[in-house]
Design a protein around this motif. Structure first.
Motif, PDB file in Angstrom:
ATOM      1  N   LEU A  96     -18.817  33.581 -10.653  1.00  0.00           N
ATOM      2  CA  LEU A  96     -19.309  34.727  -9.896  1.00  0.00           C
ATOM      3  C   LEU A  96     -20.504  34.375  -9.010  1.00  0.00           C
ATOM      4  N   VAL A  97     -21.438  33.544  -9.538  1.00  0.00           N
ATOM      5  CA  VAL A  97     -22.658  33.197  -8.787  1.00  0.00           C
ATOM      6  C   VAL A  97     -22.835  31.680  -8.810  1.00  0.00           C
ATOM      7  N   PRO A  98     -22.018  30.929  -8.070  1.00  0.00           N
ATOM      8  CA  PRO A  98     -22.141  29.460  -8.095  1.00  0.00           C
ATOM      9  C   PRO A  98     -23.493  28.966  -7.602  1.00  0.00           C
ATOM     10  N   LEU A  99     -24.152  29.755  -6.749  1.00  0.00           N
ATOM     11  CA  LEU A  99     -25.471  29.390  -6.241  1.00  0.00           C
ATOM     12  C   LEU A  99     -26.482  29.214  -7.365  1.00  0.00           C
ATOM     13  N   ALA A 100     -26.302  29.939  -8.467  1.00  0.00           N
ATOM     14  CA  ALA A 100     -27.256  29.858  -9.574  1.00  0.00           C
ATOM     15  C   ALA A 100     -27.190  28.517 -10.299  1.00  0.00           C
ATOM     16  N   PHE A 101     -26.079  27.782 -10.136  1.00  0.00           N
ATOM     17  CA  PHE A 101     -25.916  26.512 -10.841  1.00  0.00           C
ATOM     18  C   PHE A 101     -26.212  25.307  -9.948  1.00  0.00           C
ATOM     19  N   ASP A 102     -25.829  25.393  -8.697  1.00  0.00           N
ATOM     20  CA  ASP A 102     -26.021  24.271  -7.777  1.00  0.00           C
ATOM     21  C   ASP A 102     -26.791  24.752  -6.559  1.00  0.00           C
ATOM     22  N   TYR A 103     -28.008  24.232  -6.417  1.00  0.00           N
ATOM     23  CA  TYR A 103     -28.806  24.608  -5.250  1.00  0.00           C
ATOM     24  C   TYR A 103     -28.131  24.049  -3.994  1.00  0.00           C
ATOM     25  N   PRO A 104     -27.903  24.880  -2.969  1.00  0.00           N
ATOM     26  CA  PRO A 104     -27.163  24.419  -1.781  1.00  0.00           C
ATOM     27  C   PRO A 104     -27.859  23.246  -1.083  1.00  0.00           C
ATOM     28  N   LYS A 105     -27.082  22.214  -0.786  1.00  0.00           N
ATOM     29  CA  LYS A 105     -27.635  21.042  -0.110  1.00  0.00           C
ATOM     30  C   LYS A 105     -28.238  21.417   1.242  1.00  0.00           C
ATOM     31  N   ALA A 106     -27.591  22.352   1.921  1.00  0.00           N
ATOM     32  CA  ALA A 106     -28.070  22.730   3.253  1.00  0.00           C
ATOM     33  C   ALA A 106     -29.443  23.399   3.205  1.00  0.00           C
ATOM     34  N   TRP A 107     -29.809  23.940   2.051  1.00  0.00           N
ATOM     35  CA  TRP A 107     -31.091  24.628   1.932  1.00  0.00           C
ATOM     36  C   TRP A 107     -32.203  23.733   1.374  1.00  0.00           C
ATOM     37  N   GLU A 108     -31.893  22.492   1.060  1.00  0.00           N
ATOM     38  CA  GLU A 108     -32.906  21.611   0.449  1.00  0.00           C
ATOM     39  C   GLU A 108     -34.034  21.309   1.428  1.00  0.00           C
ATOM     40  N   ILE A 109     -35.234  21.235   0.884  1.00  0.00           N
ATOM     41  CA  ILE A 109     -36.418  20.895   1.684  1.00  0.00           C
ATOM     42  C   ILE A 109     -36.498  19.373   1.798  1.00  0.00           C
ATOM     43  N   PRO A 110     -36.478  18.805   3.013  1.00  0.00           N
ATOM     44  CA  PRO A 110     -36.509  17.331   3.161  1.00  0.00           C
ATOM     45  C   PRO A 110     -37.917  16.770   2.966  1.00  0.00           C
ATOM     46  N   ALA A 111     -38.491  17.021   1.796  1.00  0.00           N
ATOM     47  CA  ALA A 111     -39.888  16.627   1.558  1.00  0.00           C
ATOM     48  C   ALA A 111     -40.067  15.116   1.604  1.00  0.00           C
ATOM     49  N   ALA A 112     -39.090  14.356   1.077  1.00  0.00           N
ATOM     50  CA  ALA A 112     -39.216  12.894   1.067  1.00  0.00           C
ATOM     51  C   ALA A 112     -39.315  12.355   2.491  1.00  0.00           C
ATOM     52  N   ARG A 113     -38.475  12.892   3.398  1.00  0.00           N
ATOM     53  CA  ARG A 113     -38.523  12.430   4.792  1.00  0.00           C
ATOM     54  C   ARG A 113     -39.837  12.828   5.443  1.00  0.00           C
ATOM     55  N   TRP A 114     -40.309  14.048   5.167  1.00  0.00           N
ATOM     56  CA  TRP A 114     -41.586  14.477   5.745  1.00  0.00           C
ATOM     57  C   TRP A 114     -42.734  13.575   5.287  1.00  0.00           C
ATOM     58  N   ILE A 115     -42.766  13.266   4.007  1.00  0.00           N
ATOM     59  CA  ILE A 115     -43.848  12.418   3.479  1.00  0.00           C
ATOM     60  C   ILE A 115     -43.759  11.018   4.072  1.00  0.00           C
ATOM     61  N   GLY A 116     -42.539  10.471   4.130  1.00  0.00           N
ATOM     62  CA  GLY A 116     -42.368   9.141   4.725  1.00  0.00           C
ATOM     63  C   GLY A 116     -42.810   9.107   6.172  1.00  0.00           C
ATOM     64  N   ASP A 117     -42.443  10.146   6.949  1.00  0.00           N
ATOM     65  CA  ASP A 117     -42.860  10.202   8.356  1.00  0.00           C
ATOM     66  C   ASP A 117     -44.375  10.329   8.474  1.00  0.00           C
ATOM     67  N   ALA A 118     -44.986  11.112   7.575  1.00  0.00           N
ATOM     68  CA  ALA A 118     -46.443  11.290   7.620  1.00  0.00           C
ATOM     69  C   ALA A 118     -47.161   9.973   7.355  1.00  0.00           C
ATOM     70  N   ILE A 119     -46.697   9.203   6.378  1.00  0.00           N
ATOM     71  CA  ILE A 119     -47.340   7.921   6.074  1.00  0.00           C
ATOM     72  C   ILE A 119     -47.128   6.930   7.219  1.00  0.00           C
ATOM     73  N   THR A 120     -45.930   6.931   7.806  1.00  0.00           N
ATOM     74  CA  THR A 120     -45.684   6.068   8.968  1.00  0.00           C
ATOM     75  C   THR A 120     -46.609   6.432  10.118  1.00  0.00           C
ATOM     76  N   TRP A 121     -46.801   7.733  10.324  1.00  0.00           N
ATOM     77  CA  TRP A 121     -47.721   8.169  11.385  1.00  0.00           C
ATOM     78  C   TRP A 121     -49.151   7.728  11.084  1.00  0.00           C
ATOM     79  N   LEU A 122     -49.566   7.848   9.819  1.00  0.00           N
ATOM     80  CA  LEU A 122     -50.918   7.419   9.461  1.00  0.00           C
ATOM     81  C   LEU A 122     -51.126   5.942   9.751  1.00  0.00           C
ATOM     82  N   VAL A 123     -50.121   5.133   9.450  1.00  0.00           N
ATOM     83  CA  VAL A 123     -50.266   3.686   9.612  1.00  0.00           C
ATOM     84  C   VAL A 123     -50.193   3.277  11.081  1.00  0.00           C
ATOM     85  N   LYS A 124     -49.297   3.904  11.830  1.00  0.00           N
ATOM     86  CA  LYS A 124     -49.041   3.421  13.193  1.00  0.00           C
ATOM     87  C   LYS A 124     -49.814   4.174  14.274  1.00  0.00           C
ATOM     88  N   ASP A 125     -49.967   5.488  14.127  1.00  0.00           N
ATOM     89  CA  ASP A 125     -50.480   6.283  15.244  1.00  0.00           C
ATOM     90  C   ASP A 125     -51.794   6.994  14.979  1.00  0.00           C
TER      91      ASP A 125
END
Length: 665
Positions: free
Chosen positions: A35-64
């Motif tokens: 009845l509510v599949p959303l309650a068991f599996d968080y939708p991939k499309a809604w995931e927060i790309p925190a790992a990419r944001w953090i990686g980009d932030a560290i790259t920016w700190l080092v390079k720019d």
């Protein structure tokens, strides 16, 4: 950790809410998949790309990133170079001396301090701080390190401690004073300090390496991040607890704010501040093995190498050398904290500072004698002892003799405990877990705690870490239950037996200071890799807190209440269950809290033995130099720790209020 006020709903209303919540949760669990599949599996499309944001932030700190004309990376490398100067000086003084490379060879221009000079100097310091007993203890600890052939590695470790501890104390003291002066800063620092204390060190090693480079300096910086928060918290708390009469007296005699702080408040809070110094020392020693992964060397490197070779004997000897250093430094810092400041006698330097002068003379004479007699400079290899072969043979004998029994124990726990709990937790709907945590937070601490617990658990799901988080919760939960099942009865039994408590305290002090990596070697050799091995290692490391806090709570019960219970005809069992344990429950809950914290910190180490939880993600991110994935997994572990801490603190506060015992810090 801080406490949370308990604002409980009316009992009947609360029971009705819980009944409805549990009924809805069971319904979603049983029929929600369709009845509510959303309650068991968080939708991939809604995931927060925190790992990419953090990686980009560290790259920016080092390079720019730049501050004015200077690049941010130049500033971090300059800070690393500034830290490296005192470290190299301490390393030269204690371990390597002054060296020069010439034609591919290393020439020793000036030798380091002789081992006898260091041992005698530390004994004199112990004599000044705590008398002959402490002098003998500290000399014995450093002598143990020399006798077992760990002197050079121990001096490399001590060099990093000599640099990291003063820096950690200075930074923690400064931040604590600022937080004491400005309430808004204390509120802002509190979640940051929580993250620094609960996030696994592995998670921020990669950003440190990227920003500060590989080597001992990066290890010192990682140690500062790990060891500074307790000093900051204790500084703020101790200044807040200085009696108002002391402040009024300072104002009456005309002290300026600066004089009031440094000449009145800081001296008044000396004992708790020295507890903070002690914590910085202990946490810095806890970091030596992890720091060795990024170039620190020393005793941590010896333990790590032994783990890689599964050489339990060598690793245990290096681990006990760390314990010896920890005992010596711990006792010295405690003695300094409790030492009354004597009035300086009149006269020359010899009368005013006899111990300092004696130390300078002893070290100078010993350094001169070392030029003539090599035995004074270095402990003779022929007189060294080693028990590594004995320990290796003992583990091998246990493995061969009790192989079938060990396999049966392992299989029993896997089939009847570990696997069922793991399947149950992995089958829970994430939405139900988030809602139940929020409801629990509201029942125990009001809407603020509800938002915190619900929000942090939602972020774990929204960043794609839910499944790994549930495996972490399963391993941590089972290990904590086993540790409490062992520690609680032991604590109850030794709490009334002073002699046995003294023996138990010595054992758990050793267990607490023994590097966590050392636990893994014999367990892996006996049980191989897997979840059961991880559970045993976590239990061995975390059971210390359950014993210690159980004893603390039981010994803190008012003896008059116990006598009143006996006078009313209570049996020994009734006194224990209805009086002592009930009144000690807040401290036992605090012990449960600390057991969870110990278990979570150890779970990252057990990633080396094949677990598939968040700790494994952190370790893989370290090996692949992926700061984004490592920090996201580390933050998920920190969120689990913070949720557990806040809920248990609120439960303990509610219990104390119910018993009329007052607030809890």
């Amino acid at each position: 950790m801080t406490s949370v006020p308990a604002t409980l709903a009316p009992p009947l209303h609360g029971r009705l809410i819980w009944a409805v919540a549990v009924a809805l949760s069971v319904a979603v669990w049983l029929w929600g998949q369709a009845l509510v599949p959303l309650a068991f599996d968080y939708p991939k499309a809604w995931e927060i790309p925190a790992a990419r944001w953090i990686g980009d932030a560290i790259t920016w700190l080092v390079k720019d990133a730049a501050i004015g004309p200077l690049a941010f990376s130049d500033l971090t490398r300059a800070f690393a170079a500034a830290v490296d100067l005192p470290y190299q000086a301490a390393l030269a003084l204690l371990a390597d001396g002054v060296q020069r490379q010439e034609a591919g060879q290393v020439l020793q221009l000036v030798p380091p301090l002789p081992w006898l000079a260091v041992l005698g100097g530390i004994a004199l310091f112990g004599l000044w701080a705590g008398g002959p007993g402490l002098a003998i203890l500290t000399a014995g600890c450093f002598g143990f390190v020399a006798v077992f052939g760990q002197w050079h590695a121990a001096m490399v470790t001590l060099a990093s401690i000599v640099v990291a501890v003063p820096l950690g104390v200075a930074i923690g003291l400064g931040l604590g004073i600022l937080a004491w002066r400005h309430a808004w800063l204390e509120r802002a620092l509190r979640p940051l300090l929580d993250l620094m204390q609960t996030m696994p060190v592995f998670a921020y090693l990669v950003p440190i390496l990227i920003l500060f480079g590989f080597g001992p300096t990066a290890a010192v910086i990682a140690t500062l991040i790990y060891a500074t928060p307790p000093m900051t918290r204790i500084t703020t708390l101790s200044l807040q607890r200085v009696p108002e009469e002391t402040r009024d007296l300072a104002r009456m005699v005309g002290c300026t704010p600066r004089q009031t702080l440094w000449r009145v408040l800081i001296p008044s809070a000396r004992e708790p501040l020295m507890v903070g110094v002690n914590q910085v020392i202990m946490l810095s020693l806890n970091m030596v093995i992890i720091a060795s992964m990024i170039g620190a060397g020393g005793l941590g490197f010896e333990v790590l190498n032994a783990l890689r070779r599964l050489d339990f004997g060598t690793g245990l000897e290096a681990g006990f050398a760390i314990v010896a250093l920890a005992i010596a430094l711990d006792r010295l810092s405690q003695a300094v904290a409790h030492r009354a400041a004597p009035a300086l006698p009149l006269g020359g330097l010899a009368r005013r500072h006899p111990y300092a002068l004696a130390g300078v003379v002893f070290v100078s004479v010993t350094a001169l004698l070392a030029l003539l007699f090599p035995i004074v400079q270095s402990y003779p290899p022929g007189a060294q002892l080693s028990t590594s072969s004995f320990w290796a043979a003992a583990v091998q004998w246990i493995n061969i003799t009790f192989f079938d029994t060990l396999e049966a124990i392992k299989t029993f726990f896997l089939v009847w405990l570990l696997v069922p709990v793991k399947r149950f937790l992995l089958g829970l709907p994430w939405l139900v877990v988030v809602a139940m945590l929020a409801l629990t937070g509201w029942r125990l601490g009001g809407w603020r705690l509800a938002v915190l617990c619900g929000g942090l658990s939602f972020l774990i799901a929204a960043t794609g870490q839910w499944e790994k988080a549930m495996i972490t919760v399963y391993l941590c939960g089972v290990s904590v239950l086993v540790a409490m099942a062992i520690g609680l009865p032991i604590g109850i039994w030794v709490a009334e037996r002073e002699r046995w408590w003294a023996v138990t305290r010595a054992v758990i002090d050793t267990l607490q200071t023994l590097p966590s990596f050392v636990y893994l070697m014999p367990i892996v050799m006996l049980f191989r890799v897997g979840d059961f091995t991880a559970m045993i290692a976590v239990v061995a490391y975390a059971v210390v807190a359950s014993i210690r806090y159980t004893v603390l709570g039981l010994q803190g019960v008012d003896p008059r209440l116990i006598e009143a219970g006996r006078a009313m005809g209570c049996t020994r069992w009734q006194v224990l269950t209805r009086i002592r344990l009930r009144l000690a429950l807040p401290e036992i809950l605090l012990g449960l809290n600390q057991t969870i914290m110990f278990a979570l910190s150890m779970l990252v180490i057990t990633a080396l033995v094949g677990t598939r939880d968040l700790g494994q993600d952190v370790y893989i991110a370290l090996t692949k130099a992926n700061p984004g994935n490592g920090l996201v997994a580390g933050l998920a572990i920190a969120f689990i720790a913070i949720i557990a801490d806040r809920l248990l603190a609120a439960a303990a506060q509610a219990q104390r209020s119910k018993l009329g015992l007052g607030g809890m810090s």
